[in-house]
Design a protein around this motif. Structure first.
Motif, PDB file in Angstrom:
ATOM      1  N   ALA A  33       0.833  -1.200   0.000  1.00  0.00           N
ATOM      2  CA  ALA A  33       0.000   0.000   0.000  1.00  0.00           C
ATOM      3  C   ALA A  33       0.868   1.250   0.000  1.00  0.00           C
ATOM      4  CB  ALA A  33      -0.911  -0.011   1.214  1.00  0.00           C
ATOM      5  N   ILE A  34       0.436   2.234  -0.799  1.00  0.00           N
ATOM      6  CA  ILE A  34       1.160   3.495  -0.852  1.00  0.00           C
ATOM      7  C   ILE A  34       0.696   4.374   0.309  1.00  0.00           C
ATOM      8  CG2 ILE A  34       1.646   5.551  -2.220  1.00  0.00           C
ATOM      9  CD1 ILE A  34       2.855   2.943  -3.251  1.00  0.00           C
ATOM     10  N   HIS A  35       1.647   4.892   1.047  1.00  0.00           N
ATOM     11  CA  HIS A  35       1.342   5.635   2.271  1.00  0.00           C
ATOM     12  C   HIS A  35       1.594   7.125   2.076  1.00  0.00           C
ATOM     13  CE1 HIS A  35       0.729   5.564   6.679  1.00  0.00           C
ATOM     14  NE2 HIS A  35       1.511   6.631   6.680  1.00  0.00           N
ATOM     15  N   ASP A  36       0.640   7.921   2.526  1.00  0.00           N
ATOM     16  CA  ASP A  36       0.799   9.375   2.473  1.00  0.00           C
ATOM     17  C   ASP A  36       1.230   9.863   3.855  1.00  0.00           C
ATOM     18  OD1 ASP A  36       0.739  12.063   2.089  1.00  0.00           O
ATOM     19  OD2 ASP A  36      -1.426  12.211   1.740  1.00  0.00           O
ATOM     20  N   TYR A  37       2.535   9.953   4.049  1.00  0.00           N
ATOM     21  CA  TYR A  37       3.055  10.348   5.359  1.00  0.00           C
ATOM     22  C   TYR A  37       2.690  11.792   5.710  1.00  0.00           C
ATOM     23  CZ  TYR A  37       5.842   6.061   5.532  1.00  0.00           C
ATOM     24  OH  TYR A  37       6.236   4.751   5.583  1.00  0.00           O
ATOM     25  N   ARG A  38       2.447  12.600   4.678  1.00  0.00           N
ATOM     26  CA  ARG A  38       2.102  13.998   4.938  1.00  0.00           C
ATOM     27  C   ARG A  38       0.750  14.135   5.646  1.00  0.00           C
ATOM     28  NH1 ARG A  38       5.140  17.781   2.096  1.00  0.00           N
ATOM     29  NH2 ARG A  38       6.640  16.863   0.659  1.00  0.00           N
ATOM     30  N   SER A  39      -0.130  13.177   5.457  1.00  0.00           N
ATOM     31  CA  SER A  39      -1.482  13.280   6.012  1.00  0.00           C
ATOM     32  C   SER A  39      -1.594  12.681   7.411  1.00  0.00           C
ATOM     33  CB  SER A  39      -2.478  12.583   5.077  1.00  0.00           C
ATOM     34  OG  SER A  39      -2.229  11.179   5.047  1.00  0.00           O
ATOM     35  N   GLU A  40      -0.503  12.147   7.940  1.00  0.00           N
ATOM     36  CA  GLU A  40      -0.557  11.524   9.269  1.00  0.00           C
ATOM     37  C   GLU A  40      -0.893  12.555  10.354  1.00  0.00           C
ATOM     38  OE1 GLU A  40       2.446   7.752   9.128  1.00  0.00           O
ATOM     39  OE2 GLU A  40       3.341   9.726   9.437  1.00  0.00           O
ATOM     40  N   VAL A  41      -1.606  12.094  11.355  1.00  0.00           N
ATOM     41  CA  VAL A  41      -2.004  12.961  12.461  1.00  0.00           C
ATOM     42  C   VAL A  41      -1.018  12.795  13.612  1.00  0.00           C
ATOM     43  CG1 VAL A  41      -3.807  13.511  14.134  1.00  0.00           C
ATOM     44  CG2 VAL A  41      -4.429  12.807  11.801  1.00  0.00           C
ATOM     45  N   GLN A  42      -0.450  13.906  14.032  1.00  0.00           N
ATOM     46  CA  GLN A  42       0.521  13.886  15.130  1.00  0.00           C
ATOM     47  C   GLN A  42      -0.197  13.679  16.464  1.00  0.00           C
ATOM     48  OE1 GLN A  42       3.443  17.080  15.125  1.00  0.00           O
ATOM     49  NE2 GLN A  42       3.233  17.287  17.330  1.00  0.00           N
ATOM     50  N   VAL A  43       0.400  12.829  17.330  1.00  0.00           N
ATOM     51  CA  VAL A  43      -0.168  12.572  18.652  1.00  0.00           C
ATOM     52  C   VAL A  43       0.641  13.279  19.730  1.00  0.00           C
ATOM     53  CG1 VAL A  43      -0.773  10.822  20.352  1.00  0.00           C
ATOM     54  CG2 VAL A  43      -1.051  10.339  17.919  1.00  0.00           C
ATOM     55  N   ASN A  44       1.902  12.937  19.828  1.00  0.00           N
ATOM     56  CA  ASN A  44       2.772  13.530  20.848  1.00  0.00           C
ATOM     57  C   ASN A  44       4.065  14.024  20.218  1.00  0.00           C
ATOM     58  OD1 ASN A  44       1.220  12.955  23.312  1.00  0.00           O
ATOM     59  ND2 ASN A  44       1.609  10.811  22.789  1.00  0.00           N
ATOM     60  N   GLN A  45       4.569  15.107  20.752  1.00  0.00           N
ATOM     61  CA  GLN A  45       5.865  15.616  20.309  1.00  0.00           C
ATOM     62  C   GLN A  45       6.863  15.499  21.453  1.00  0.00           C
ATOM     63  OE1 GLN A  45       5.829  19.315  18.110  1.00  0.00           O
ATOM     64  NE2 GLN A  45       7.856  19.860  18.833  1.00  0.00           N
ATOM     65  N   PHE A  46       8.110  15.162  21.127  1.00  0.00           N
ATOM     66  CA  PHE A  46       9.137  14.930  22.138  1.00  0.00           C
ATOM     67  C   PHE A  46      10.342  15.828  21.896  1.00  0.00           C
ATOM     68  CE2 PHE A  46       6.869  11.023  21.141  1.00  0.00           C
ATOM     69  CZ  PHE A  46       6.366  10.650  22.380  1.00  0.00           C
ATOM     70  N   ARG A  47      11.097  16.024  22.943  1.00  0.00           N
ATOM     71  CA  ARG A  47      12.382  16.718  22.799  1.00  0.00           C
ATOM     72  C   ARG A  47      13.418  15.676  22.369  1.00  0.00           C
ATOM     73  NH1 ARG A  47      12.544  21.758  25.229  1.00  0.00           N
ATOM     74  NH2 ARG A  47      10.844  22.219  26.686  1.00  0.00           N
ATOM     75  N   PRO A  48      14.172  15.944  21.324  1.00  0.00           N
ATOM     76  CA  PRO A  48      15.218  14.995  20.911  1.00  0.00           C
ATOM     77  C   PRO A  48      16.254  14.809  22.022  1.00  0.00           C
ATOM     78  CG  PRO A  48      14.822  16.645  19.223  1.00  0.00           C
ATOM     79  CD  PRO A  48      14.111  17.112  20.447  1.00  0.00           C
ATOM     80  N   HIS A  49      16.707  13.593  22.213  1.00  0.00           N
ATOM     81  CA  HIS A  49      17.795  13.352  23.169  1.00  0.00           C
ATOM     82  C   HIS A  49      19.030  12.909  22.406  1.00  0.00           C
ATOM     83  CE1 HIS A  49      17.099   9.079  22.636  1.00  0.00           C
ATOM     84  NE2 HIS A  49      15.849   9.198  23.049  1.00  0.00           N
TER      85      HIS A  49
END
Length: 368
Positions: free
Chosen positions: A30-46
């Protein structure tokens, strides 16, 4: 200039891939549209995230000319797969790439994916690419990454979010900082605090130089104060007024246009035109006195590489480039400029007591 790679553009680019063979392949994957994904949580990079991204970018740069290895770094189910491959082909044009920064701009999880596959990253990728013609092109791109598979560090690129059109940062000849040649006409500004000697650049800024010289030769600048001085920034003069109290115009009868050059910069010691916005040059001029450079503005300036290094070495104000016309440079007497800049001033940066004046301005042959 930067350009946003829109979903519409990506989709239009991908259309030619919809051949019968491709459709058969797409049925299994299946071809995936990553641009349309819904963000849930954002993290600080470690530290681990940062290292993973640096390793990924290093692999992308190293393998950019190897299609088989590049394919391993790109998400094969991405709607933007073709655009991403085209992007890497663009990287392959450079004989060498110097990575300036590979930074996790955003790290987050998305819905509708399992715990192994729901991590995403937006990566700022800043680099200088060196062409076969020895040009240095600086770019800052933003790339979307997805963690796919069961290996927690198995990051794949799914597409380009923002692609910089690039700017030429090849070295230039910094003749601005050279000493004058014997017989070259120089400018000598005699002040209450001492003498300042400058070179002028009529071949790069002819109107600014002619305006300055004509006004000076008429004695218009004689006994004029440096009316605006800011220590660690600049000293400004040229606030000329006629008998009626109105500000005098340039020798052209009105404001004249800017004369910008890729070869001249607002380094410490630069002589530049004061203005009130684009193409409003008249009689005001300033000398840059700042012994340091603001790194933040330097990062945004996309300067020739040797000019950027020179700013760090001698100081100046890079953000004034392409905003104020540089038409000369101090080669002797910066200690006088520093003394003028050190005066006590009021809230408008005007010297409070006994402002230092310009006694006279002369133009003479350099004899040393």
């Amino acid at each position: 200039m930067k350009k946003l790679v829109s979903l519409a553009v990506v989709a239009s680019i991908a259309i030619p891939l919809l051949s019968p063979t491709f459709v058969q392949h797409a049925a299994a994957n299946a071809i995936h549209d990553y641009r349309s994904e819904v963000q849930v949580n954002q993290f600080r990079p470690h530290g681990g995230d940062k290292q993973e991204v640096n390793d990924f970018i290093a692999s992308l740069v190293k393998q950019r000319s190897n299609p088989a290895e590049v394919a391993k770094l790109i998400a094969d189910d991405s709607l933007s797969n073709f655009a991403m491959k085209t992007y890497v082909e663009g990287l392959a044009q450079y004989k060498n790439i110097q990575v300036i920064e590979a930074k996790v701009d955003k790290l987050y999880t998305v819905t509708k994916e399992d715990a192994y596959n729901n991590y995403r990253a937006i990566v700022k990728f800043k680099y200088v690419g060196y062409t076969a013609a020895n040009k240095a092109i600086e770019k800052t791109d933003y790339i979307g990454l997805a963690r796919l598979g069961t290996d927690p560090v198995n990051w794949k690129a799914w597409g380009v979010i923002w692609q910089d059109s690039g700017i030429d940062v090849s070295d230039v000849k910094l003749f601005q900082l050279e000493k004058p040649r014997k017989g070259e006409e120089i400018c000598v500004i005699t002040t209450d605090a001492g003498v300042i000697k400058l070179r002028l650049f009529p071949s790069k800024a002819p109107k600014a130089v002619e305006n300055f010289k004509t006004l000076a030769n008429k004695g218009q600048y004689n006994n004029m104060i440096f009316h605006r001085v800011i220590n660690d920034f600049m000293i400004q003069a040229g606030d000329l007024k006629g008998q009626d109290g109105k500000e005098l115009p340039s020798i052209y009868g009105e404001s004249f246009e800017d004369e910008f050059s890729r070869d001249l910069f607002n380094f410490r010691g630069a002589l530049s035109m004061g203005n009130a916005g684009p193409n409003t040059n008249s009689t005001h001029f300033y000398i840059v006195q700042s012994p340091k450079v603001d790194q933040e503005y330097l990062d945004l300036s996309a300067l020739p590489l040797n000019a950027e290094a020179k700013y760090k070495e001698i100081g100046g104000r890079a953000y004034l480039d392409n905003r104020h016309t540089v038409f000369g440079h101090v080669f002797a007497g910066m200690e006088v400029v520093d003394k003028i800049a050190a005066q006590k001033t009021d809230e408008n940066a005007k010297p409070i007591q006994n402002p230092i004046k310009v006694k006279k301005i002369e133009f003479v042959p350099y004899n040393k």
